[in-house]
Scaffold this active site. Sequence first.
Site, PDB file in Angstrom:
ATOM      1  N   GLY A 121      23.840   1.470  -0.672  1.00  0.00           N
ATOM      2  CA  GLY A 121      25.225   2.134  -0.009  1.00  0.00           C
ATOM      3  C   GLY A 121      25.631   2.700  -1.281  1.00  0.00           C
ATOM      4  N   GLY A 178      21.998   6.202   5.684  1.00  0.00           N
ATOM      5  CA  GLY A 178      20.923   5.848   4.725  1.00  0.00           C
ATOM      6  C   GLY A 178      19.606   6.819   6.012  1.00  0.00           C
ATOM      7  N   ASP A 179      19.830   6.976   7.133  1.00  0.00           N
ATOM      8  CA  ASP A 179      19.348   8.207   7.541  1.00  0.00           C
ATOM      9  C   ASP A 179      18.629   9.204   7.671  1.00  0.00           C
ATOM     10  OD1 ASP A 179      18.390   6.200   9.551  1.00  0.00           O
ATOM     11  OD2 ASP A 179      20.144   6.440  11.102  1.00  0.00           O
ATOM     12  N   GLY A 218      24.038   3.220  -4.531  1.00  0.00           N
ATOM     13  CA  GLY A 218      23.121   4.958  -5.030  1.00  0.00           C
ATOM     14  C   GLY A 218      21.605   4.541  -4.447  1.00  0.00           C
ATOM     15  N   GLY A 246       0.844  -1.693   0.060  1.00  0.00           N
ATOM     16  CA  GLY A 246      -0.157   0.461   0.065  1.00  0.00           C
ATOM     17  C   GLY A 246       0.539   1.237  -0.471  1.00  0.00           C
TER      18      GLY A 246
HETATM   19  P1  ADP Z   1      21.689   2.306   5.005  1.00  0.00           P
HETATM   20  O1  ADP Z   1      22.773   3.213   6.287  1.00  0.00           O
HETATM   21  O2  ADP Z   1      20.274   2.968   5.454  1.00  0.00           O
HETATM   22  O3  ADP Z   1      21.840   0.884   4.675  1.00  0.00           O
HETATM   23  P2  ADP Z   1      22.960   2.982   2.734  1.00  0.00           P
HETATM   24  O4  ADP Z   1      24.692   1.922   3.152  1.00  0.00           O
HETATM   25  O5  ADP Z   1      22.622   2.065   1.570  1.00  0.00           O
HETATM   26  O6  ADP Z   1      21.864   3.166   4.315  1.00  0.00           O
HETATM   27  O7  ADP Z   1      23.673   4.562   2.564  1.00  0.00           O
HETATM   28  C1  ADP Z   1      22.352   5.557   1.901  1.00  0.00           C
HETATM   29  C2  ADP Z   1      22.179   6.167   0.790  1.00  0.00           C
HETATM   30  O8  ADP Z   1      23.461   7.230   1.239  1.00  0.00           O
HETATM   31  C3  ADP Z   1      22.450   5.212  -0.558  1.00  0.00           C
HETATM   32  O9  ADP Z   1      21.789   5.415  -1.122  1.00  0.00           O
HETATM   33  C4  ADP Z   1      23.556   6.542  -1.033  1.00  0.00           C
HETATM   34  O10 ADP Z   1      23.121   7.368  -1.012  1.00  0.00           O
HETATM   35  C5  ADP Z   1      24.569   6.535   0.635  1.00  0.00           C
HETATM   36  N1  ADP Z   1      25.506   6.126   0.711  1.00  0.00           N
HETATM   37  C6  ADP Z   1      26.278   4.671   1.214  1.00  0.00           C
HETATM   38  N2  ADP Z   1      27.182   4.413   1.238  1.00  0.00           N
HETATM   39  C7  ADP Z   1      28.037   5.329   0.140  1.00  0.00           C
HETATM   40  C8  ADP Z   1      29.054   5.372   0.107  1.00  0.00           C
HETATM   41  N3  ADP Z   1      30.142   4.340   0.337  1.00  0.00           N
HETATM   42  N4  ADP Z   1      30.027   6.028  -1.234  1.00  0.00           N
HETATM   43  C9  ADP Z   1      28.665   6.363  -1.573  1.00  0.00           C
HETATM   44  N5  ADP Z   1      27.310   6.884  -1.282  1.00  0.00           N
HETATM   45  C10 ADP Z   1      26.939   6.469  -0.272  1.00  0.00           C
END
Ligand code: ADP
Length: 317
Positions: A226, A255-256, A229, A217
Amino acid sequence: MFDVVALGESLIDFTPNGTNEQGMQLFACNPGGAPANVLAMNAKLGGRTAFIGMVGDDAFGAFLQKTMEEAGIDVQGLRKTRDYPTTLAFVQLTPEGDRSFSFYRKPGADVMLTAAEVDPALLQNCRVFHFGSVSLTDEPSRTATLEAARAAKRAGALISYDPNYRPLLWDSPAHAKEELSAALPLADLIKVSEEEMVLLTGETQLEAGAAALSAHGAALVLVTLGPKGAYYRAQTGSGLLPAFDVDTVDTTGAGDAFLGALLFCLSGKTRAEIEAVSQADWQRIVAFANAAGSLTTAAKGAIPAMPTHEQIDACLL
Ligand code: ADP
């Protein structure tokens, strides 16, 4: 009226910080808890935010309150208890360099928030209500979280949910999946990592996984990847937007920051307006959120590493 009200855990993350002159391990005391991190990013960009949760009536709880206040987050919904200590987590590096966590939460104050301790006025006065899953692991905070989300939804708020899976806090992946999934139908916006998408849907492909999450929903599903992107699935289309190339030193809070920035871009929009956002606008919004996430990895810690609006704009040029 608050732009974003978030409910959940606020705790201390002790991270390894070298050794003293006797060779003993030192730890740095970092404010932790994903919901407050989301608020900190949103507030840094100009959003009006408030936190709901519980800490111990101790020095760590006072430190967490001060951190939120300095980040511009309203803390009228932060409760303090004398009966339980502020929750602590110690991060240790294994000989292979991997991070391992030890939680001091049996229980910790964050888990002990009851539904009766949640201020209904905060739920009636927010445009977005955000929650995660660390407050869903145990009672009474599980009921407090779900009742708050339902009350905010009834009052017209958009519901944002990050099922941030922390394996150590659950007795089994199957139990985690059951509780995390039970909250999905409440959400207008779901943000997951790729690992969480696979856990919740059994799908390994982004398109199929995001579609399975949308089926509960939500108007918007985001899968953060990460350094690769983020993938979005909205009513008007879907796509993968790249992260930004930065000198990553610590991914805590990325991520936050991503979600706090994304919610800032959606400020004031109703569900119908979010459903109508064009593909071109989603690409701009997700790029903005990616920039916030990427920049947050370029410095140590979560809240101290979060970029300003100007830094995000400069990254997007
Ligand atoms: P979470 O902390 O929730 O696991 P991610 O690690 O996927 O989230 O990170 C959230 C966003 O931060 C990613 O979508 C990306 O845009 C950015 N990001 C995370 N890690 C990297 C990195 N090593 N290099 C560049 N951007 C990053």
